[in-house]
Design an enzyme around this catalytic site. Structure first.
Site, PDB file in Angstrom:
ATOM      1  N   HIS A 226       0.747  -1.307   0.026  1.00 22.50           N
ATOM      2  CA  HIS A 226       0.197   0.009   0.103  1.00 22.50           C
ATOM      3  C   HIS A 226       0.889   1.264   0.073  1.00 22.50           C
ATOM      4  O   HIS A 226       1.930   1.155   0.381  1.00 22.50           O
ATOM      5  CB  HIS A 226      -0.820   0.226   1.176  1.00 22.50           C
ATOM      6  CG  HIS A 226      -2.039  -1.019   1.192  1.00 22.50           C
ATOM      7  ND1 HIS A 226      -3.095  -0.835   2.011  1.00 22.50           N
ATOM      8  CD2 HIS A 226      -2.139  -2.013   0.381  1.00 22.50           C
ATOM      9  CE1 HIS A 226      -4.012  -1.805   1.808  1.00 22.50           C
ATOM     10  NE2 HIS A 226      -3.618  -2.548   0.553  1.00 22.50           N
TER      11      HIS A 226
ATOM     12  N   GLU B 262       1.065   3.742   1.919  1.00 23.61           N
ATOM     13  CA  GLU B 262       1.551   4.133   3.118  1.00 23.61           C
ATOM     14  C   GLU B 262       2.688   3.337   3.597  1.00 23.61           C
ATOM     15  O   GLU B 262       3.682   3.840   4.007  1.00 23.61           O
ATOM     16  CB  GLU B 262       0.440   3.901   4.359  1.00 23.61           C
ATOM     17  CG  GLU B 262      -0.990   4.867   3.916  1.00 23.61           C
ATOM     18  CD  GLU B 262      -1.975   4.060   3.228  1.00 23.61           C
ATOM     19  OE1 GLU B 262      -1.541   3.437   2.457  1.00 23.61           O
ATOM     20  OE2 GLU B 262      -2.913   4.075   4.155  1.00 23.61           O
TER      21      GLU B 262
ATOM     22  N   CYS C 239      -5.975   1.974   6.144  1.00 20.49           N
ATOM     23  CA  CYS C 239      -6.734   0.682   6.559  1.00 20.49           C
ATOM     24  C   CYS C 239      -6.080  -0.047   7.748  1.00 20.49           C
ATOM     25  O   CYS C 239      -5.316   0.615   8.315  1.00 20.49           O
ATOM     26  CB  CYS C 239      -6.388  -0.523   5.431  1.00 20.49           C
ATOM     27  SG  CYS C 239      -4.760  -1.223   5.272  1.00 20.49           S
TER      28      CYS C 239
ATOM     29  N   CYS D  48      -2.050  -0.687   7.724  1.00 21.80           N
ATOM     30  CA  CYS D  48      -1.341   0.663   7.387  1.00 21.80           C
ATOM     31  C   CYS D  48      -1.436   1.506   8.826  1.00 21.80           C
ATOM     32  O   CYS D  48      -0.307   2.193   9.089  1.00 21.80           O
ATOM     33  CB  CYS D  48      -1.840   1.556   6.373  1.00 21.80           C
ATOM     34  SG  CYS D  48      -1.376   0.867   4.542  1.00 21.80           S
TER      35      CYS D  48
END
Lengths: 146, 146
Positions: free
Chosen positions: B50, B52, B80, B83
């Site tokens: 992801h 992040e 999420c 993260c």
């Protein structure tokens, strides 16, 4: 003792020797280990380098697929919030973990992510396998550092 | 519009062009961007890739330290569960996110990790910055794929 959890414990012991919090993980597909790792957050200067994340990344790279739907993960300690999220994204089929982590765990403790409606894939979870040995390795590690 | 969120939106747009879910992130220290990334889960065959997580890993590597205590993270969408966990481990100082993610978010939605007792470091959280543009990019991406 499961031979796969034994391999995860080996990774935990190797992590301790590197000065990392001793947690180890292996990923199994069709009865074969396809990835294994211990914590490397300090060595890799990577806050995300928990054993589970490293093993998931290695397995996905090996299979050439970011979804590990036929794979099982063995880890010596209850996964944290970050790792529970990663396990869900990777579509891990079965999760076996050793000791519970009352402070930082996110499966049976903490946010219990796999029971939350925002979790869109939940593995089958099996707990307690080699929990005593997993805890012993962690306790010894932190005792030496006190 | 914050110039840093603008850079995060640029990363989201670049992710869309690669066929990835368009979320972008940048990490800022002392007014300078030290890491930036968009989602790369498909391209990298990495379920943890992801925006992040990639930005956190890059920033930690750049600074040679897995703790980013003086750093702020700008991301176009609510983080999420995975993260949010990673942001906590990395000791991010301030988190700025654009649109809320009612389905998969873990800050204002889902497990609300930073409000859970098992979260041992929580950033200051600022929400809604460029939320409209962030949502527009995501909606357009999914409309084209329907």
């Amino acid at each position: 003792m499961s031979k796969f959890m034994e391999k995860a414990l080996e990774q935990a012991n190797l992590a301790a020797k590197r000065g990392e919090v001793p947690v180890g993980a292996v990923i199994v597909q069709n009865g074969e280990i396809i990835a294994s790792a211990g914590n490397r957050t300090i060595e890799d200067k990577d806050p995300t380098a928990h054993a589970e994340v490293l093993a998931l990344r290695e397995a996905a790279l090996t299979l050439g697929n970011e979804r590990l739907s036929e794979c099982d993960l063995y880890v010596t300690l209850e996964p944290c919030t970050m790792c529970a999220g990663a396990i869900s994204f990777a579509r891990i089929r079965r999760l076996y973990f050793g000791a519970e982590d009352h402070k930082g765990g996110a499966v049976e403790n903490g946010v219990r992510f796999f029971s939350d409606p925002s979790c869109h894939h939940c593995p089958d979870v099996y707990t307690g396998m080699s929990a005593g040995e997993s805890t012993r390795i962690l306790k010894e590690f932190f005792k030496e550092r006190r």
